[in-house]
Enzyme design. Structure first.
Site, PDB file in Angstrom:
ATOM      1  N   ASP A  27     -11.602 -47.515 -33.426  1.00 17.68           N
ATOM      2  CA  ASP A  27     -12.781 -46.612 -33.815  1.00 17.68           C
ATOM      3  C   ASP A  27     -14.143 -46.491 -33.642  1.00 17.68           C
ATOM      4  O   ASP A  27     -14.350 -47.913 -34.307  1.00 17.68           O
ATOM      5  CB  ASP A  27     -12.409 -45.617 -35.100  1.00 17.68           C
TER       6      ASP A  27
ATOM      7  N   LYS B  75     -14.038 -43.352 -30.391  1.00 15.95           N
ATOM      8  CA  LYS B  75     -14.161 -41.913 -30.890  1.00 15.95           C
ATOM      9  C   LYS B  75     -15.746 -41.406 -31.224  1.00 15.95           C
ATOM     10  O   LYS B  75     -15.482 -41.206 -32.340  1.00 15.95           O
ATOM     11  CB  LYS B  75     -12.668 -41.033 -30.868  1.00 15.95           C
TER      12      LYS B  75
ATOM     13  N   MET C 118     -16.048 -33.464 -39.406  1.00 17.27           N
ATOM     14  CA  MET C 118     -16.779 -33.337 -38.377  1.00 17.27           C
ATOM     15  C   MET C 118     -17.147 -32.193 -38.600  1.00 17.27           C
ATOM     16  O   MET C 118     -17.323 -31.105 -36.900  1.00 17.27           O
ATOM     17  CB  MET C 118     -15.743 -33.320 -36.850  1.00 17.27           C
TER      18      MET C 118
HETATM   19  N1  SAH Z   1      -9.520 -40.449 -40.091  1.00 11.39           N
HETATM   20  C1  SAH Z   1     -10.775 -39.540 -40.699  1.00 11.39           C
HETATM   21  C2  SAH Z   1     -11.270 -39.072 -40.247  1.00 11.39           C
HETATM   22  C3  SAH Z   1     -11.355 -39.318 -38.469  1.00 11.39           C
HETATM   23  S1  SAH Z   1     -12.541 -37.270 -38.171  1.00 11.39           S
HETATM   24  C4  SAH Z   1     -10.286 -40.053 -42.708  1.00 11.39           C
HETATM   25  O1  SAH Z   1      -9.276 -39.885 -43.244  1.00 11.39           O
HETATM   26  O2  SAH Z   1     -11.400 -39.986 -43.109  1.00 11.39           O
HETATM   27  C5  SAH Z   1     -14.091 -38.039 -38.834  1.00 11.39           C
HETATM   28  C6  SAH Z   1     -14.775 -37.637 -39.705  1.00 11.39           C
HETATM   29  O3  SAH Z   1     -14.390 -37.667 -40.677  1.00 11.39           O
HETATM   30  C7  SAH Z   1     -16.232 -37.364 -39.318  1.00 11.39           C
HETATM   31  O4  SAH Z   1     -16.224 -36.955 -38.424  1.00 11.39           O
HETATM   32  C8  SAH Z   1     -16.249 -36.887 -40.850  1.00 11.39           C
HETATM   33  O5  SAH Z   1     -16.152 -36.040 -40.721  1.00 11.39           O
HETATM   34  C9  SAH Z   1     -15.466 -38.464 -41.206  1.00 11.39           C
HETATM   35  N2  SAH Z   1     -15.997 -39.165 -42.293  1.00 11.39           N
HETATM   36  C10 SAH Z   1     -15.277 -40.273 -41.554  1.00 11.39           C
HETATM   37  N3  SAH Z   1     -16.053 -41.593 -41.869  1.00 11.39           N
HETATM   38  C11 SAH Z   1     -17.092 -41.005 -42.969  1.00 11.39           C
HETATM   39  C12 SAH Z   1     -17.796 -40.978 -44.103  1.00 11.39           C
HETATM   40  N4  SAH Z   1     -18.274 -42.459 -44.138  1.00 11.39           N
HETATM   41  N5  SAH Z   1     -19.051 -40.376 -44.449  1.00 11.39           N
HETATM   42  C13 SAH Z   1     -18.774 -38.939 -44.474  1.00 11.39           C
HETATM   43  N6  SAH Z   1     -17.769 -38.661 -43.540  1.00 11.39           N
HETATM   44  C14 SAH Z   1     -16.962 -39.273 -42.836  1.00 11.39           C
END
Ligand code: SAH
Length: 263
Positions: A39, A61, A175
């Site tokens: 990703d 994405k 998100m």
């Molecule tokens: N599978 C991922 C989430 C995917 S959805 C998990 O478990 O974290 C993508 C969302 O995750 C982003 O829009 C944001 O809200 C959050 N996200 C992912 N990485 C992040 C980071 N390093 N800091 C803050 N939010 C994060």
């Protein structure tokens, strides 16, 4: 290598960005893969762990940018496995949290391709760690809810707001940047106090990490004014109350942001 023969797939959690937050298993599987589908949110430090000859395929994405649709990604993974590759599907955070893992698992199973999951540190955990906060609090926050505010631009969020507006819970909105104003308005309308603590975490665990404390009624303004282009989480509830001396952390992370921007 026993758990990763040719022709099999691992859905691997890449964690929030900092390579040190990978599990040892994730690191080993990435190193063994002949192809890695990843990703946009997977940090470069993580991809460097792939073997020199491995193919790295970006199927990224990020909202608003062009990306491959989920069906295409499912097919790419299955085809690579059927061609005898060792496939790692690397996903930000934990693959089983807002990661479309279900589609990839069923696509593999439908093609009789063996598939397993290696968990990762989800963004909520990384965000809490950066804030120095506990997501649960004895007596005060006994429930932890993760929601994703991802919706089509022309559709309102269809949450059960009354259920989410629980003063004894911590709510983490993935998100949620674009939906911050809606989330604030709806939770207050459903009975949550305007003074409820909110933390915003952008790019948790990455050099450009930024942390903000605010309150629910001010969330729309802070989200709009403070957040940049990085992935961001909204964390809402009593557990996110601003600590007594928060400023040094915010200043320190801002400084880190400046330094990385300048380098
Ligand atoms: N599978 C991922 C989430 C995917 S959805 C998990 O478990 O974290 C993508 C969302 O995750 C982003 O829009 C944001 O809200 C959050 N996200 C992912 N990485 C992040 C980071 N390093 N800091 C803050 N939010 C994060």
């Amino acid at each position: 290598m026993k758990d990763f023969p040719e022709g099999t797939v691992w859905l691997v959690g890449a964690g929030p960005g900092d390579p040190e937050l990978l599990t040892r298993k994730a690191e080993r599987l990435i190193g063994l893969a002949s192809v890695v589908f990843h990703d946009a949110l997977v940090g470069p430090g993580v991809l460097e762990l792939a073997a020199p000859g491995a193919r790295l395929v970006h199927v990224g994405k990020r909202s608003g940018r062009h990306s491959k649709d989920q069906r295409t990604i499912d097919q790419l993974i299955v085809q690579a496995a059927l061609a005898g590759e060792r496939v790692v599907r690397l996903k930000g955070g934990d693959p089983a949290i807002f990661g479309r893992a279900a589609e990839e698992l069923s696509a593999c199973r439908a093609a009789s391709v063996p598939v397993r999951i290696c968990p990762g540190v989800t963004a909520a955990s990384a965000g809490a760690a950066s804030l120095g906060a506990s997501l649960t609090l004895r007596g005060l926050a006994r429930k932890l809810t993760f929601v994703t505010a991802h919706a089509r631009a022309d559709e309102p969020l269809d949450f059960d707001w009354a259920a989410l507006a629980d003063p004894h819970a911590t709510l983490v909105v993935y998100m949620g940047k674009a939906a911050a104003a809606d989330v604030s308005r709806q939770l207050i309308a459903a009975g949550l106090r305007g003074s409820t603590p909110v933390a915003l975490v952008e790019s948790a665990s990455l050099p450009k990490e930024r942390l903000f404390h605010t309150r629910l009624d001010l969330l729309p303004i802070v989200a709009r004014a403070a957040l940049g282009q990085g992935p961001a989480l909204l964390l809402i509830g009593a557990a996110l109350a601003e600590p007594a001396q928060p400023l040094h952390r915010i200043v320190a992370s801002n400084r880190a942001a400046y330094e990385s921007a300048g380098s």
